[in-house]
Design a protein around this motif. Sequence first.
Motif, PDB file in Angstrom:
ATOM      1  N   LEU A   1     -69.394  12.965-120.775  1.00  0.00           N
ATOM      2  CA  LEU A   1     -68.928  11.579-120.732  1.00  0.00           C
ATOM      3  C   LEU A   1     -67.923  11.387-119.600  1.00  0.00           C
ATOM      4  O   LEU A   1     -67.958  10.368-118.889  1.00  0.00           O
ATOM      5  CB  LEU A   1     -68.307  11.184-122.070  1.00  0.00           C
ATOM      6  N   ALA A   2     -67.035  12.353-119.405  1.00  0.00           N
ATOM      7  CA  ALA A   2     -66.057  12.247-118.321  1.00  0.00           C
ATOM      8  C   ALA A   2     -66.750  12.212-116.965  1.00  0.00           C
ATOM      9  O   ALA A   2     -66.359  11.445-116.073  1.00  0.00           O
ATOM     10  CB  ALA A   2     -65.080  13.421-118.389  1.00  0.00           C
ATOM     11  N   LEU A   3     -67.782  13.024-116.799  1.00  0.00           N
ATOM     12  CA  LEU A   3     -68.541  13.005-115.545  1.00  0.00           C
ATOM     13  C   LEU A   3     -69.286  11.678-115.376  1.00  0.00           C
ATOM     14  O   LEU A   3     -69.385  11.149-114.266  1.00  0.00           O
ATOM     15  CB  LEU A   3     -69.522  14.177-115.517  1.00  0.00           C
ATOM     16  N   ASP A   4     -69.806  11.140-116.475  1.00  0.00           N
ATOM     17  CA  ASP A   4     -70.464   9.837-116.417  1.00  0.00           C
ATOM     18  C   ASP A   4     -69.465   8.744-116.022  1.00  0.00           C
ATOM     19  O   ASP A   4     -69.801   7.813-115.281  1.00  0.00           O
ATOM     20  CB  ASP A   4     -71.099   9.492-117.765  1.00  0.00           C
ATOM     21  N   MET A   5     -68.240   8.855-116.521  1.00  0.00           N
ATOM     22  CA  MET A   5     -67.205   7.876-116.181  1.00  0.00           C
ATOM     23  C   MET A   5     -66.834   7.965-114.700  1.00  0.00           C
ATOM     24  O   MET A   5     -66.602   6.943-114.037  1.00  0.00           O
ATOM     25  CB  MET A   5     -65.979   8.065-117.066  1.00  0.00           C
ATOM     26  N   ILE A   6     -66.775   9.185-114.175  1.00  0.00           N
ATOM     27  CA  ILE A   6     -66.521   9.340-112.742  1.00  0.00           C
ATOM     28  C   ILE A   6     -67.640   8.692-111.930  1.00  0.00           C
ATOM     29  O   ILE A   6     -67.403   8.014-110.932  1.00  0.00           O
ATOM     30  CB  ILE A   6     -66.372  10.829-112.363  1.00  0.00           C
ATOM     31  N   ASP A   7     -68.867   8.904-112.355  1.00  0.00           N
ATOM     32  CA  ASP A   7     -70.003   8.288-111.666  1.00  0.00           C
ATOM     33  C   ASP A   7     -69.893   6.760-111.704  1.00  0.00           C
ATOM     34  O   ASP A   7     -70.173   6.073-110.708  1.00  0.00           O
ATOM     35  CB  ASP A   7     -71.319   8.733-112.299  1.00  0.00           C
ATOM     36  N   ALA A   8     -69.486   6.227-112.860  1.00  0.00           N
ATOM     37  CA  ALA A   8     -69.323   4.777-112.986  1.00  0.00           C
ATOM     38  C   ALA A   8     -68.226   4.269-112.062  1.00  0.00           C
ATOM     39  O   ALA A   8     -68.338   3.183-111.471  1.00  0.00           O
ATOM     40  CB  ALA A   8     -69.014   4.401-114.434  1.00  0.00           C
ATOM     41  N   ALA A   9     -67.157   5.062-111.922  1.00  0.00           N
ATOM     42  CA  ALA A   9     -66.061   4.681-111.027  1.00  0.00           C
ATOM     43  C   ALA A   9     -66.524   4.665-109.573  1.00  0.00           C
ATOM     44  O   ALA A   9     -66.178   3.756-108.803  1.00  0.00           O
ATOM     45  CB  ALA A   9     -64.894   5.649-111.202  1.00  0.00           C
ATOM     46  N   LYS A  10     -67.318   5.648-109.192  1.00  0.00           N
ATOM     47  CA  LYS A  10     -67.840   5.707-107.821  1.00  0.00           C
ATOM     48  C   LYS A  10     -68.741   4.510-107.528  1.00  0.00           C
ATOM     49  O   LYS A  10     -68.690   3.916-106.453  1.00  0.00           O
ATOM     50  CB  LYS A  10     -68.590   7.019-107.606  1.00  0.00           C
TER      51      LYS A  10
END
Length: 305
Positions: free
Chosen positions: A73-82
Motif C-alpha cells: 500500500l505504501a508503494l501504491d501511495m508513492i505511485d499515486a503521488a508521482k
Amino acid sequence: MTAKNILHMLTPHRHVSPFDVNMAADAGFDVIVPYENVTLDEVGDLVQDAMFSRPPHDGASTAIFFGGDDAVLALDMIDAAKKARVSPFGTHAFADPQGSFTTAAAMVACTEKVLKEKKNQDLKGTRIAVFGATGVVGYCAAVIAALEGAKVTLVGHSGLERVKARADEMKQRFGVDVAAVNGASDAEKADVLAETEVVFAAAKAGVRVLTTALLAGAPKLLAAADVNAVPPSGIEGIDVFDLGKEIAGTETHGIGALGIGALAIGNVKYQTESGLFKRMIASDEVLVLDFRDAFTLARTLVPDL
C-alpha cells in the motif's frame, strides 16, 4: 525569504508513528503535519494541494511521507503521488511503513557485510530463508535480497497459502522469483535449514522462530539475522548487539554461523531513516525514496567488523 521545510505525514491508520515524527523533527524539518486514515484514492488530491501552494522552485521544500504497516500500500501511495505531479511543480515522496523499508535495508546490508568480510561471499546466489516473510520487514528484506541475486525462500508459519501469495506478488511487482514453503513445525523448519546459507528472522516481536538445536542442524548455515529486540529473541543464541559474532553450537560443522542482532541492525536502520529525511531537506531536486534507496544508503552505514 527561505521556504520552510514542511513534511506532510500520511498514514492509513488512526495515528502516525511517534517514532517517525521524532526522526523527522530531529532530521531538521521545520513543520510536520500528520494526516490520518488516509485512503489511496485521497493521496493525489493531498499531494496536489501541498504542491500547488508553493512556486515550483520551492517544491523541494515540501515532502510527503507514507507510513502505515503495509509495504505494498505504501508503494501504491508513492505511485499515486508521482502520478499527481504536474510539471514544473513537485514534492518529495518517501515511504517507510512501520519503519520496514529502512529496517529491512539495514538487515540485508549488515548481513551482506558480514558475509563479504567474514565468509568471502556475496548475496548473489546465496540461499536465504526468510521467516516472518508475510510481515512488512520480512517482505522488504526478501525483495531486496532477491533483487541482489540471492535465492530467496519465504517460510510460512501457518500454511503455504499466504507466503505463496506473497511470492506471486513479488514476481508480479518486482520481477523476482522467490520460493515459498511452509515452516510451521520444527521438522519443516529443519527441512528448510538443510539447504539454507542465511536466515532472516522477521517474525512478530517476542516470538522465538529458531532454536539453537535447529541452527546446529543446519550444515550450510553461514549467517543469521534477527530483527526482534523483544525477549525472547527470534533466534536463540544471537545477542541483540551481535554483528558477525559466531553463534554457539554451529561451529560443530566447521563453518561457524555468524549472528546479526536486532540492535546492531537497529543502529543502521536509525541512521538510514534519519539520512533519508536529511537528504530530502538538503536536495534541490524532488526525490522519490523507497526501500531501494534505503538499501543503497544502509550499505554505507554498516560499521567496520
